[in-house]
Design a protein around this motif. Structure first.
Motif, PDB file in Angstrom:
ATOM      1  N   LYS A  54      -4.477  33.573 -12.622  1.00  0.00           N
ATOM      2  CA  LYS A  54      -3.127  33.390 -13.154  1.00  0.00           C
ATOM      3  C   LYS A  54      -2.278  34.606 -12.800  1.00  0.00           C
ATOM      4  O   LYS A  54      -2.789  35.724 -12.704  1.00  0.00           O
ATOM      5  CB  LYS A  54      -3.177  33.223 -14.672  1.00  0.00           C
ATOM      6  CG  LYS A  54      -3.857  31.951 -15.100  1.00  0.00           C
ATOM      7  CD  LYS A  54      -3.864  31.820 -16.595  1.00  0.00           C
ATOM      8  CE  LYS A  54      -4.558  30.537 -17.005  1.00  0.00           C
ATOM      9  NZ  LYS A  54      -4.665  30.413 -18.452  1.00  0.00           N
ATOM     10  N   PRO A  55      -0.952  34.436 -12.626  1.00  0.00           N
ATOM     11  CA  PRO A  55      -0.077  35.573 -12.325  1.00  0.00           C
ATOM     12  C   PRO A  55      -0.129  36.668 -13.387  1.00  0.00           C
ATOM     13  O   PRO A  55       0.025  37.849 -13.077  1.00  0.00           O
ATOM     14  CB  PRO A  55       1.318  34.956 -12.243  1.00  0.00           C
ATOM     15  CG  PRO A  55       1.080  33.528 -11.914  1.00  0.00           C
ATOM     16  CD  PRO A  55      -0.227  33.157 -12.552  1.00  0.00           C
ATOM     17  N   GLN A  56      -0.388  36.285 -14.638  1.00  0.00           N
ATOM     18  CA  GLN A  56      -0.460  37.279 -15.717  1.00  0.00           C
ATOM     19  C   GLN A  56      -1.626  38.241 -15.500  1.00  0.00           C
ATOM     20  O   GLN A  56      -1.551  39.417 -15.860  1.00  0.00           O
ATOM     21  CB  GLN A  56      -0.586  36.572 -17.071  1.00  0.00           C
ATOM     22  CG  GLN A  56      -0.535  37.506 -18.263  1.00  0.00           C
ATOM     23  CD  GLN A  56       0.769  38.269 -18.344  1.00  0.00           C
ATOM     24  OE1 GLN A  56       1.835  37.700 -18.178  1.00  0.00           O
ATOM     25  NE2 GLN A  56       0.696  39.566 -18.593  1.00  0.00           N
ATOM     26  N   VAL A  57      -2.709  37.756 -14.874  1.00  0.00           N
ATOM     27  CA  VAL A  57      -3.865  38.616 -14.593  1.00  0.00           C
ATOM     28  C   VAL A  57      -3.455  39.728 -13.632  1.00  0.00           C
ATOM     29  O   VAL A  57      -3.785  40.901 -13.834  1.00  0.00           O
ATOM     30  CB  VAL A  57      -5.028  37.777 -14.013  1.00  0.00           C
ATOM     31  CG1 VAL A  57      -6.165  38.661 -13.536  1.00  0.00           C
ATOM     32  CG2 VAL A  57      -5.521  36.772 -15.037  1.00  0.00           C
ATOM     33  N   ILE A  58      -2.706  39.358 -12.591  1.00  0.00           N
ATOM     34  CA  ILE A  58      -2.246  40.345 -11.610  1.00  0.00           C
ATOM     35  C   ILE A  58      -1.319  41.357 -12.296  1.00  0.00           C
ATOM     36  O   ILE A  58      -1.441  42.566 -12.090  1.00  0.00           O
ATOM     37  CB  ILE A  58      -1.508  39.667 -10.428  1.00  0.00           C
ATOM     38  CG1 ILE A  58      -2.378  38.588  -9.788  1.00  0.00           C
ATOM     39  CG2 ILE A  58      -1.049  40.691  -9.401  1.00  0.00           C
ATOM     40  CD1 ILE A  58      -3.669  39.068  -9.213  1.00  0.00           C
ATOM     41  N   ALA A  59      -0.414  40.870 -13.135  1.00  0.00           N
ATOM     42  CA  ALA A  59       0.511  41.754 -13.853  1.00  0.00           C
ATOM     43  C   ALA A  59      -0.263  42.731 -14.744  1.00  0.00           C
ATOM     44  O   ALA A  59       0.067  43.923 -14.805  1.00  0.00           O
ATOM     45  CB  ALA A  59       1.484  40.925 -14.679  1.00  0.00           C
ATOM     46  N   ASN A  90       2.917  45.406   0.739  1.00  0.00           N
ATOM     47  CA  ASN A  90       2.752  45.588   2.179  1.00  0.00           C
ATOM     48  C   ASN A  90       2.425  44.268   2.875  1.00  0.00           C
ATOM     49  O   ASN A  90       2.847  44.039   4.008  1.00  0.00           O
ATOM     50  CB  ASN A  90       1.652  46.610   2.481  1.00  0.00           C
ATOM     51  CG  ASN A  90       2.065  48.023   2.119  1.00  0.00           C
ATOM     52  OD1 ASN A  90       3.250  48.300   1.945  1.00  0.00           O
ATOM     53  ND2 ASN A  90       1.099  48.906   1.988  1.00  0.00           N
ATOM     54  N   LYS A  91       1.664  43.409   2.202  1.00  0.00           N
ATOM     55  CA  LYS A  91       1.326  42.093   2.765  1.00  0.00           C
ATOM     56  C   LYS A  91       2.464  41.091   2.568  1.00  0.00           C
ATOM     57  O   LYS A  91       2.410  39.982   3.080  1.00  0.00           O
ATOM     58  CB  LYS A  91       0.054  41.534   2.102  1.00  0.00           C
ATOM     59  CG  LYS A  91      -1.197  42.305   2.415  1.00  0.00           C
ATOM     60  CD  LYS A  91      -1.846  41.747   3.635  1.00  0.00           C
ATOM     61  CE  LYS A  91      -3.180  42.455   3.858  1.00  0.00           C
ATOM     62  NZ  LYS A  91      -3.989  41.784   4.827  1.00  0.00           N
ATOM     63  N   GLY A  92       3.474  41.458   1.763  1.00  0.00           N
ATOM     64  CA  GLY A  92       4.603  40.570   1.514  1.00  0.00           C
ATOM     65  C   GLY A  92       4.325  39.521   0.457  1.00  0.00           C
ATOM     66  O   GLY A  92       4.980  38.478   0.419  1.00  0.00           O
ATOM     67  N   PHE A  93       3.342  39.794  -0.430  1.00  0.00           N
ATOM     68  CA  PHE A  93       3.000  38.847  -1.498  1.00  0.00           C
ATOM     69  C   PHE A  93       3.761  39.188  -2.767  1.00  0.00           C
ATOM     70  O   PHE A  93       3.983  40.355  -3.072  1.00  0.00           O
ATOM     71  CB  PHE A  93       1.508  38.910  -1.838  1.00  0.00           C
ATOM     72  CG  PHE A  93       0.580  38.455  -0.752  1.00  0.00           C
ATOM     73  CD1 PHE A  93       0.956  37.508   0.175  1.00  0.00           C
ATOM     74  CD2 PHE A  93      -0.708  38.969  -0.671  1.00  0.00           C
ATOM     75  CE1 PHE A  93       0.077  37.078   1.161  1.00  0.00           C
ATOM     76  CE2 PHE A  93      -1.580  38.560   0.313  1.00  0.00           C
ATOM     77  CZ  PHE A  93      -1.190  37.611   1.236  1.00  0.00           C
ATOM     78  N   THR A  94       4.125  38.154  -3.514  1.00  0.00           N
ATOM     79  CA  THR A  94       4.585  38.366  -4.889  1.00  0.00           C
ATOM     80  C   THR A  94       3.332  38.330  -5.763  1.00  0.00           C
ATOM     81  O   THR A  94       2.247  38.008  -5.291  1.00  0.00           O
ATOM     82  CB  THR A  94       5.559  37.264  -5.331  1.00  0.00           C
ATOM     83  OG1 THR A  94       4.876  36.015  -5.295  1.00  0.00           O
ATOM     84  CG2 THR A  94       6.784  37.213  -4.441  1.00  0.00           C
ATOM     85  N   GLN A  95       3.500  38.638  -7.047  1.00  0.00           N
ATOM     86  CA  GLN A  95       2.349  38.558  -7.957  1.00  0.00           C
ATOM     87  C   GLN A  95       1.818  37.121  -7.996  1.00  0.00           C
ATOM     88  O   GLN A  95       0.614  36.900  -8.016  1.00  0.00           O
ATOM     89  CB  GLN A  95       2.740  39.007  -9.368  1.00  0.00           C
ATOM     90  CG  GLN A  95       2.916  40.497  -9.497  1.00  0.00           C
ATOM     91  CD  GLN A  95       3.245  40.919 -10.912  1.00  0.00           C
ATOM     92  OE1 GLN A  95       3.617  40.105 -11.752  1.00  0.00           O
ATOM     93  NE2 GLN A  95       3.116  42.218 -11.168  1.00  0.00           N
ATOM     94  N   LYS A  96       2.729  36.173  -7.978  1.00  0.00           N
ATOM     95  CA  LYS A  96       2.327  34.766  -8.024  1.00  0.00           C
ATOM     96  C   LYS A  96       1.568  34.372  -6.753  1.00  0.00           C
ATOM     97  O   LYS A  96       0.578  33.653  -6.819  1.00  0.00           O
ATOM     98  CB  LYS A  96       3.560  33.874  -8.199  1.00  0.00           C
ATOM     99  CG  LYS A  96       3.230  32.424  -8.411  1.00  0.00           C
ATOM    100  CD  LYS A  96       4.483  31.616  -8.700  1.00  0.00           C
ATOM    101  CE  LYS A  96       4.106  30.152  -8.898  1.00  0.00           C
ATOM    102  NZ  LYS A  96       5.279  29.325  -9.139  1.00  0.00           N
ATOM    103  N   ASP A  97       2.034  34.863  -5.585  1.00  0.00           N
ATOM    104  CA  ASP A  97       1.351  34.553  -4.324  1.00  0.00           C
ATOM    105  C   ASP A  97      -0.071  35.100  -4.321  1.00  0.00           C
ATOM    106  O   ASP A  97      -1.013  34.407  -3.927  1.00  0.00           O
ATOM    107  CB  ASP A  97       2.115  35.149  -3.132  1.00  0.00           C
ATOM    108  CG  ASP A  97       3.474  34.508  -2.921  1.00  0.00           C
ATOM    109  OD1 ASP A  97       3.662  33.362  -3.385  1.00  0.00           O
ATOM    110  OD2 ASP A  97       4.345  35.153  -2.305  1.00  0.00           O
ATOM    111  N   LEU A  98      -0.220  36.356  -4.759  1.00  0.00           N
ATOM    112  CA  LEU A  98      -1.546  36.975  -4.806  1.00  0.00           C
ATOM    113  C   LEU A  98      -2.450  36.240  -5.788  1.00  0.00           C
ATOM    114  O   LEU A  98      -3.623  35.985  -5.503  1.00  0.00           O
ATOM    115  CB  LEU A  98      -1.438  38.453  -5.173  1.00  0.00           C
ATOM    116  CG  LEU A  98      -2.749  39.231  -5.264  1.00  0.00           C
ATOM    117  CD1 LEU A  98      -3.506  39.197  -3.940  1.00  0.00           C
ATOM    118  CD2 LEU A  98      -2.506  40.664  -5.691  1.00  0.00           C
TER     119      LEU A  98
END
Length: 148
Positions: free
Chosen positions: A102-107, A87-95
């Protein structure tokens, strides 16, 4: 100074063999030739990997019927994170960049593999603007005025 004798040599200290040298095969055979007393002892379980010995506690854990595992993030929370991020338009990397992780944490959080950390959950709540902890998961955060 007139009486100093330059022909005599005084040895103050002579180092003996180091532990590694005293244990070498050459040192042992030389000592045997000299007739010196040699003591050999076998250390009990020396050089063995002690990690895999079975103790009382491990056998008790094996008999335990209940699975002992860390609590993971629920899939409901993962879906809320994913929807809020999109909804905010973020990718996992952006967040991940926004909350300094790290992006892996979000994943891991989104697919329910992560062990929940209040610090990371708080950062994600502020970044996506949705509650991720407590009873009302997915409810928008209320903007609270900062106290001075």
């Amino acid at each position: 100074m007139a009486e100093s004798d330059w022909d005599t040599v005084t040895v103050l200290r002579k180092k003996g063999p180091t532990a590694a040298q005293a244990k070498s095969k050459q040192a042992i055979t030389a000592a045997q030739r000299r007739g010196a007393d040699i003591e050999t002892t076998k250390k009990w379980s020396a050089g063995q990997n002690k990690q895999h010995l079975v103790t009382k506690n491990t056998s008790k854990l094996e008999r335990e019927t209940e699975e002992l595992q860390h609590q993971r993030v629920s899939l409901e929370v993962g879906k809320v994170i994913q929807q809020g991020r999109q909804n905010k338009g973020f990718t996992q990397k952006d967040l991940a960049t926004k909350i300094n992780e790290k992006p892996q944490v979000i994943a891991d959080y989104e697919c329910g593999k992560a062990i929940p950390s209040n610090q990371i959950m708080g950062k994600m709540e502020r970044a996506i603007g949705l509650k991720l902890r407590g009873k009302d998961i997915g409810v928008p955060l209320e903007a609270k005025p900062k106290k001075k």
